[in-house]
Design a protein around this motif. Structure first.
Motif, PDB file in Angstrom:
ATOM      1  N   GLY A  17      37.570   1.146  19.536  1.00 11.00           N
ATOM      2  CA  GLY A  17      36.376   0.888  20.325  1.00 11.00           C
ATOM      3  C   GLY A  17      35.431  -0.132  19.729  1.00 11.00           C
ATOM      4  O   GLY A  17      34.264  -0.170  20.087  1.00 11.00           O
ATOM      5  N   THR A  18      35.885  -0.944  18.822  1.00 14.53           N
ATOM      6  CA  THR A  18      35.013  -1.922  18.211  1.00 14.53           C
ATOM      7  C   THR A  18      35.272  -3.297  18.815  1.00 14.53           C
ATOM      8  O   THR A  18      36.342  -3.574  19.337  1.00 14.53           O
ATOM      9  N   ALA A  19      34.270  -4.151  18.708  1.00 15.55           N
ATOM     10  CA  ALA A  19      34.415  -5.516  19.195  1.00 15.55           C
ATOM     11  C   ALA A  19      35.392  -6.266  18.294  1.00 15.55           C
ATOM     12  O   ALA A  19      35.362  -6.111  17.078  1.00 15.55           O
ATOM     13  N   GLN A  20      36.258  -7.044  18.897  1.00 15.53           N
ATOM     14  CA  GLN A  20      37.266  -7.775  18.151  1.00 15.53           C
ATOM     15  C   GLN A  20      37.117  -9.264  18.407  1.00 15.53           C
ATOM     16  O   GLN A  20      36.864  -9.680  19.523  1.00 15.53           O
ATOM     17  N   THR A  21      37.326 -10.037  17.365  1.00 16.50           N
ATOM     18  CA  THR A  21      37.316 -11.485  17.454  1.00 16.50           C
ATOM     19  C   THR A  21      38.601 -12.004  16.847  1.00 16.50           C
ATOM     20  O   THR A  21      38.924 -11.656  15.710  1.00 16.50           O
ATOM     21  N   GLU A  22      39.329 -12.814  17.603  1.00 13.62           N
ATOM     22  CA  GLU A  22      40.557 -13.407  17.064  1.00 13.62           C
ATOM     23  C   GLU A  22      40.177 -14.440  16.003  1.00 13.62           C
ATOM     24  O   GLU A  22      39.213 -15.178  16.143  1.00 13.62           O
ATOM     25  N   LEU A  23      40.978 -14.490  14.944  1.00 16.72           N
ATOM     26  CA  LEU A  23      40.759 -15.423  13.843  1.00 16.72           C
ATOM     27  C   LEU A  23      42.003 -16.291  13.665  1.00 16.72           C
ATOM     28  O   LEU A  23      43.106 -15.873  14.004  1.00 16.72           O
ATOM     29  N   PRO A  24      41.824 -17.476  13.093  1.00 18.60           N
ATOM     30  CA  PRO A  24      43.009 -18.285  12.776  1.00 18.60           C
ATOM     31  C   PRO A  24      43.791 -17.631  11.640  1.00 18.60           C
ATOM     32  O   PRO A  24      43.239 -16.854  10.859  1.00 18.60           O
ATOM     33  N   SER A  87      49.143 -11.921  14.314  1.00 21.67           N
ATOM     34  CA  SER A  87      47.740 -12.200  14.655  1.00 21.67           C
ATOM     35  C   SER A  87      46.805 -11.661  13.592  1.00 21.67           C
ATOM     36  O   SER A  87      47.131 -10.741  12.847  1.00 21.67           O
ATOM     37  N   LEU A  88      45.639 -12.267  13.556  1.00 21.10           N
ATOM     38  CA  LEU A  88      44.553 -11.839  12.670  1.00 21.10           C
ATOM     39  C   LEU A  88      43.303 -11.750  13.520  1.00 21.10           C
ATOM     40  O   LEU A  88      43.041 -12.621  14.349  1.00 21.10           O
ATOM     41  N   ARG A  89      42.571 -10.671  13.350  1.00 22.67           N
ATOM     42  CA  ARG A  89      41.331 -10.501  14.103  1.00 22.67           C
ATOM     43  C   ARG A  89      40.270  -9.915  13.176  1.00 22.67           C
ATOM     44  O   ARG A  89      40.577  -9.440  12.086  1.00 22.67           O
ATOM     45  N   GLU A  90      39.046  -9.954  13.645  1.00 21.38           N
ATOM     46  CA  GLU A  90      37.943  -9.350  12.913  1.00 21.38           C
ATOM     47  C   GLU A  90      37.454  -8.143  13.687  1.00 21.38           C
ATOM     48  O   GLU A  90      37.265  -8.211  14.902  1.00 21.38           O
ATOM     49  N   GLU A  91      37.296  -7.032  12.986  1.00 20.53           N
ATOM     50  CA  GLU A  91      36.722  -5.821  13.562  1.00 20.53           C
ATOM     51  C   GLU A  91      35.657  -5.310  12.606  1.00 20.53           C
ATOM     52  O   GLU A  91      35.934  -5.130  11.421  1.00 20.53           O
TER      53      GLU A  91
END
Length: 137
Positions: A17-24, A87-91
């Motif tokens: 349930g957290t906001a996710q941002t895709e990262l390079p 993939s890599l994302r930020e949570e």
């Protein structure tokens, strides 16, 4: 022992349930994960231990206990086959690397590695097996 098991589960639960941002892609993060898997594959738990965050090290207290947990709970990490980093994302401000492992039986496993940077060095802060997302046989 039961309390330790539940503490591990809570520590390794996905950040639901957290906001996710895709990262390079981050080759340094991928390298740490790959090197830890190589250490496990050669049964060098002392080296594998060095890639774990201080929180994980404090939880397990010794490389032998850590290695036993990985061998029993993460057999695809203990003896990895083909490894990919899709993939890599930020949570919640932390990088989460998705890892795909094809084990020796051809079964595909998806895992999320939560990473933390300490003194300019990436360390593994937790791993979640994504249950129900196995692909293949």
């Amino acid at each position: 022992m039961r309390r330790l098991f539940f503490a591990i589960i809570l520590l390794l639960m996905p950040l639901a349930g957290t906001a996710q941002t895709e990262l390079p892609a981050n080759p340094a993060i991928e390298d740490v994960i790959q090197r830890q898997m190589e250490a496990f594959a050669s049964r060098d738990v002392n080296t594998a231990w060095t890639f774990a965050s201080p929180t994980i090290q404090q939880l397990f207290q010794h490389p032998t206990y850590f290695g036993a947990m990985v061998e029993r709970g993460y057999p695809m990490v203990w003896t990895p086959g083909e490894v990919n980093f899709p993939s890599l994302r930020e949570e919640e401000g932390r990088p989460v690397q998705r890892v795909q492992i094809v084990d020796g039986n051809g079964r595909v496993h998806l895992l999320d590695y939560v990473m933390v940077e300490i003194n300019g060095r990436w360390r593994i802060a937790g791993v979640t097996i994504l249950r129900g997302q196995h692909l293949g046989v």
